[in-house]
Structures are given as structure tokens and as C-alpha cells.
Design a protein around this motif. Structure first.
Motif, PDB file in Angstrom:
ATOM      1  N   GLY A 110      -6.252   8.232  -2.302  1.00  0.00           N
ATOM      2  CA  GLY A 110      -7.305   7.353  -1.926  1.00  0.00           C
ATOM      3  C   GLY A 110      -6.770   6.168  -2.020  1.00  0.00           C
ATOM      4  N   GLY A 111      -7.591   5.067  -2.323  1.00  0.00           N
ATOM      5  CA  GLY A 111      -6.993   3.661  -2.427  1.00  0.00           C
ATOM      6  C   GLY A 111      -6.986   3.002  -1.193  1.00  0.00           C
ATOM      7  N   SER A 112      -6.300   1.716  -1.175  1.00  0.00           N
ATOM      8  CA  SER A 112      -6.533   0.603   0.010  1.00  0.00           C
ATOM      9  C   SER A 112      -5.098   0.851   0.790  1.00  0.00           C
ATOM     10  CB  SER A 112      -6.758  -0.635  -0.645  1.00  0.00           C
ATOM     11  OG  SER A 112      -5.805  -1.052  -1.546  1.00  0.00           O
ATOM     12  N   LEU A 113      -4.160   1.225   0.229  1.00  0.00           N
ATOM     13  CA  LEU A 113      -2.948   1.059   1.064  1.00  0.00           C
ATOM     14  C   LEU A 113      -2.940   2.166   2.355  1.00  0.00           C
ATOM     15  CD1 LEU A 113      -0.194   0.805  -1.839  1.00  0.00           C
ATOM     16  CD2 LEU A 113      -1.602  -1.005  -0.498  1.00  0.00           C
ATOM     17  N   THR A 114      -2.042   1.733   3.483  1.00  0.00           N
ATOM     18  CA  THR A 114      -1.845   2.567   4.487  1.00  0.00           C
ATOM     19  C   THR A 114      -0.878   3.537   4.248  1.00  0.00           C
ATOM     20  OG1 THR A 114      -0.289   1.045   5.386  1.00  0.00           O
ATOM     21  CG2 THR A 114      -2.593   0.761   5.940  1.00  0.00           C
ATOM     22  N   GLU A 115      -0.657   4.417   4.973  1.00  0.00           N
ATOM     23  CA  GLU A 115       0.445   5.345   4.962  1.00  0.00           C
ATOM     24  C   GLU A 115       1.710   4.668   4.975  1.00  0.00           C
ATOM     25  OE1 GLU A 115       2.166   9.651   6.656  1.00  0.00           O
ATOM     26  OE2 GLU A 115       0.300   8.725   7.502  1.00  0.00           O
ATOM     27  N   GLU A 116       1.700   3.615   5.861  1.00  0.00           N
ATOM     28  CA  GLU A 116       3.245   3.033   6.158  1.00  0.00           C
ATOM     29  C   GLU A 116       3.526   2.257   4.821  1.00  0.00           C
ATOM     30  OE1 GLU A 116       4.901  -0.357   9.182  1.00  0.00           O
ATOM     31  OE2 GLU A 116       2.730  -0.032   8.980  1.00  0.00           O
ATOM     32  N   GLN A 117       2.457   1.594   4.152  1.00  0.00           N
ATOM     33  CA  GLN A 117       2.783   0.959   2.952  1.00  0.00           C
ATOM     34  C   GLN A 117       3.081   1.699   1.697  1.00  0.00           C
ATOM     35  OE1 GLN A 117      -1.096  -1.204   2.778  1.00  0.00           O
ATOM     36  NE2 GLN A 117      -0.179  -3.253   2.972  1.00  0.00           N
ATOM     37  N   ARG A 118       2.589   2.954   1.815  1.00  0.00           N
ATOM     38  CA  ARG A 118       2.948   3.930   0.674  1.00  0.00           C
ATOM     39  C   ARG A 118       4.283   4.581   0.915  1.00  0.00           C
ATOM     40  NH1 ARG A 118      -2.406   6.319   1.550  1.00  0.00           N
ATOM     41  NH2 ARG A 118      -1.393   7.823   2.667  1.00  0.00           N
ATOM     42  N   ASN A 119       4.540   4.557   2.266  1.00  0.00           N
ATOM     43  CA  ASN A 119       6.140   5.049   2.276  1.00  0.00           C
ATOM     44  C   ASN A 119       6.959   3.979   2.271  1.00  0.00           C
ATOM     45  OD1 ASN A 119       5.147   7.577   3.122  1.00  0.00           O
ATOM     46  ND2 ASN A 119       5.015   7.013   5.531  1.00  0.00           N
ATOM     47  N   PHE A 120       6.572   2.559   2.252  1.00  0.00           N
ATOM     48  CA  PHE A 120       7.711   1.592   2.104  1.00  0.00           C
ATOM     49  C   PHE A 120       7.872   1.634   0.575  1.00  0.00           C
ATOM     50  CE2 PHE A 120       8.872  -2.515   1.031  1.00  0.00           C
ATOM     51  CZ  PHE A 120       9.820  -3.034   2.106  1.00  0.00           C
ATOM     52  N   TYR A 121       6.808   1.502  -0.202  1.00  0.00           N
ATOM     53  CA  TYR A 121       6.759   1.638  -1.589  1.00  0.00           C
ATOM     54  C   TYR A 121       7.600   2.835  -2.109  1.00  0.00           C
ATOM     55  CZ  TYR A 121       5.736   1.667  -6.462  1.00  0.00           C
ATOM     56  OH  TYR A 121       5.828   1.709  -8.008  1.00  0.00           O
ATOM     57  N   ASN A 122       7.686   3.778  -1.684  1.00  0.00           N
ATOM     58  CA  ASN A 122       8.474   5.042  -2.138  1.00  0.00           C
ATOM     59  C   ASN A 122       9.769   4.761  -1.850  1.00  0.00           C
ATOM     60  OD1 ASN A 122       5.922   6.166  -3.354  1.00  0.00           O
ATOM     61  ND2 ASN A 122       5.483   7.042  -1.436  1.00  0.00           N
ATOM     62  N   THR A 123      10.146   4.303  -0.461  1.00  0.00           N
ATOM     63  CA  THR A 123      11.481   4.218  -0.295  1.00  0.00           C
ATOM     64  C   THR A 123      12.190   2.989  -0.909  1.00  0.00           C
ATOM     65  OG1 THR A 123      10.802   5.255   1.865  1.00  0.00           O
ATOM     66  CG2 THR A 123      12.991   4.050   1.781  1.00  0.00           C
ATOM     67  N   GLU A 124      11.399   1.971  -0.964  1.00  0.00           N
ATOM     68  CA  GLU A 124      12.152   0.665  -1.338  1.00  0.00           C
ATOM     69  C   GLU A 124      12.139   0.353  -2.964  1.00  0.00           C
ATOM     70  OE1 GLU A 124      14.120  -1.277   0.791  1.00  0.00           O
ATOM     71  OE2 GLU A 124      13.808   0.295   2.349  1.00  0.00           O
ATOM     72  N   GLY A 125      10.756   0.916  -3.329  1.00  0.00           N
ATOM     73  CA  GLY A 125      10.532   0.725  -4.740  1.00  0.00           C
ATOM     74  C   GLY A 125       9.722  -0.557  -5.174  1.00  0.00           C
ATOM     75  N   TYR A 126       9.197  -0.936  -4.037  1.00  0.00           N
ATOM     76  CA  TYR A 126       8.308  -2.144  -4.011  1.00  0.00           C
ATOM     77  C   TYR A 126       7.450  -2.408  -2.955  1.00  0.00           C
ATOM     78  CZ  TYR A 126      11.191  -5.288  -0.767  1.00  0.00           C
ATOM     79  OH  TYR A 126      11.578  -5.773   0.159  1.00  0.00           O
TER      80      TYR A 126
END
Length: 294
Positions: free
Chosen positions: A9-25
Motif C-alpha cells: 500500500g502507501g502513497s508511491l506510484t509503481e514508477e516511483q517504487r521501481n525508481f527506488y528499487n533500481t537507483e537506491g533512492y
């Protein structure tokens, strides 16, 4: 995390989660507004009041500068004093003041974290209020991994949420980081000697191969990053304090690191009655007193 669907759940979009998981931030601009900042700023001002009192009693200042604007007062109190005078109060602060609990519990922050680790969230005891004062070497933080401060803790992932209380600029010492380095093991580190604080630090050859990204951001921005991501911040060359707070969150089934202090249960969908209150946090209880959940 929804235990039946496996979805966060939470507030982040799938795109934001993917960016975090790929880039680390992940940078969340304007996550907090002025109202969100009132409580933590009040806590910081209480600390600055106490420091001004101590400096006056010690005869180091004759004017407590009580009317000066928030970004400038602490910088001007230490103008003409030494780095040692400043470091007597610590390179960062971890006072138990209500304003910091309100920041750590802010749903805007916790919602973002839930998107990355699920809804059973522990607020780690290692939070730091950082007044980066002009002219003090301790304001420059060398390249490091946050994990180097708790290398033996069985906690993964730990998410750092770095919050800018004033605009963070290239001049006043914004964050710099190395994307995609979050998969590194805990690198061999040493304690630097430049700042007089013993920060953990990496050698140049360990960080040189990786691209650097500088992150000047506006007040109210949150930068989320993995505790293995390489990052640093530069000296403050401005005339004001670069105020920031770094908070940390992790799943509840990870090591709570009691050797570093008392964290608290900040969110639980399974056991909402156990979520700690301000009174619990002030008393160093990790969960709500007299909770009824089994």
C-alpha cells in the motif's frame, strides 16, 4: 503489505517504487508543507535556546540573538567561536522532544515508506537532527554507507528518510549520492580525522568508479535511500544553517537495534492498537502501553 495479495500500500506510484528499487533512492519534492514543519522547527528552536543559554553562561556570547530568523540564528551564535565550541553540543542531535516524534509519525512520510516495505513499520532509534553550521568541518560528511554505523545489526532493509528543513543547496552542503550502489556489501571503512567527529568514511578508490548525483532540494523535500547506498554531503559555505533531519524505518520483523536507543512501532495494520503514542516514545516504550491486541 497486503498479506493476501502481496501488494504494497502507501502513497508511491509503481514508477516511483521501481525508481527506488533500481537507483537506491527517491526524491519526493514538497512532501511536507509549512504546517508539517512547525513541530520539528519548534523542537530545534528549543535546542538553540538552550545552546544560547549555555554559551551566555560560559561568557562566549553577550547576545542570545533571540530575534534572528530560524536559518540564521545558530550560525550567528557561533560566528567567531571555534569548531570545538560547537562540537561540545554534538555533531547531530537526538533529543526526545515532541516535535521530532510528530515528524517521525507524519503520515506523509510513513505512507511513502509503506510503499517500499509494507505496513508493519518500526521507526529506528537512529534518527539525527543535523544543523550544518557554516565554517565547522563537522558539517561535511564524507562518503559512507549508513549501514557502517550498525554493521552487526540484523536489519535489512533500513530506509533513510532525509528531510530538508530549509532549502538545501550546493552552497550550503546538499546531499550527494551514488545511484545503484545499494547492492554493495558493507564496505571496509575507516574513521576519518578531518572533522574531529570520527565519521565512518570510505577511501577514494572505493567510490571513484561510481557516478555522483548532487541533490539540491527545496525545504519540505524528502529523500529516501537504502542504508547501503553511498552518499555524502559537502561543507556549508553559506551564511546560514543547513537544517535537515534523517529518519530511519524498517520492517517490524528486523533487529530493532536497542543498543542504539529506543525506537517505536509507528504503523501496524495487523496490530494497530500497539502503535506507540507520543507518551510511549517519551518514556522510551517501543509500543503503546496497555495495548490490548493479542
Amino acid at each position: 503489505m497486503d498479506m493476501t495479495t502481496g501488494h504494497f500500500g502507501g502513497s508511491l506510484t509503481e514508477e516511483q517504487r521501481n525508481f527506488y528499487n533500481t537507483e537506491g533512492y527517491l526524491v519526493l519534492e514538497d512532501l511536507l508543507n509549512e504546517e508539517d514543519m512547525i513541530a520539528p522547527k519548534e523542537a530545534m528552536q528549543m535546542k538553540v535556546d538552550a545552546i544560547a543559554d549555555d554559551l551566555a553562561v560560559a561568557g562566549l556570547i553577550t547576545d542570545k540573538l533571540e530575534g534572528r530568523p530560524f536559518p540564521y540564528r545558530l550560525a550567528e551564535l557561533f560566528r567567531g567561536l571555534t569548531a570545538e565550541d560547537f562540537l561540545k553540543f554534538g555533531r547531530s542531535w537526538r533529543d526526545r522532544l515532541p516535535g521530532y516524534f510528530h515528524l517521525m509519525s507524519n503520515p506523509k512520510i510513513v505512507d511513502a515508506v509503506e510503499s517500499l516495505i509494507g505496513g508493519e513499520i518500526f521507526s529506528n532509534p537512529v534518527y539525527n537532527v543535523r544543523p550544518k553550521v557554516p565554517g565547522v568541518a563537522a558539517g561535511a560528511v564524507p562518503w559512507h554507507q549508513d549501514k557502517s554505523y550498525w554493521p552487526d545489526a540484523n536489519a535489512n532493509p533500513v530506509i533513510t528518510v532525509w528531510v530538508s528543513i530549509v532549502d538545501a543547496t550546493l552552497e550550503n552542503g546538499c546531499l550527494h549520492l551514488k545511484p545503484k550502489t545499494q547492492h554493495s556489501r558493507v564496505l571496509d571503512w575507516h574513521q576519518e580525522t578531518y572533522t574531529g567527529t570520527g565519521y565512518t568514511a570510505l577511501h577514494d578508490h572505493q567510490v571513484r568508479p561510481h557516478k555522483t548525483v548532487a541533490l539540491p532540494v527545496k525545504a519540505g523535500t524528502a529523500i529516501l535511500f537504502n542504508d547501503r547506498l553511498l552518499h555524502m554531503s559537502t561543507p556549508n559555505l553559506s551564511d546560514h544553517v543547513r537544517w535537515s533531519v534523517d529518519l530511519r524505518y524498517q520492517p517490524t520483523d528486523q533487529d530493532s537495534m536497542p543498543q542504539h536507543g529506543a525506537g517505536f512501532l509507528v504503523r501496524s495494520h495487523q496490530f494497530p492498537d500497539r502503535v506507540a503514542t507520543l507518551e510511549d516514545w517519551m518514556a522510551r516504550r517501543v509500543e503503546r502501553e496497555n495495548a490490548t491486541s493479542a
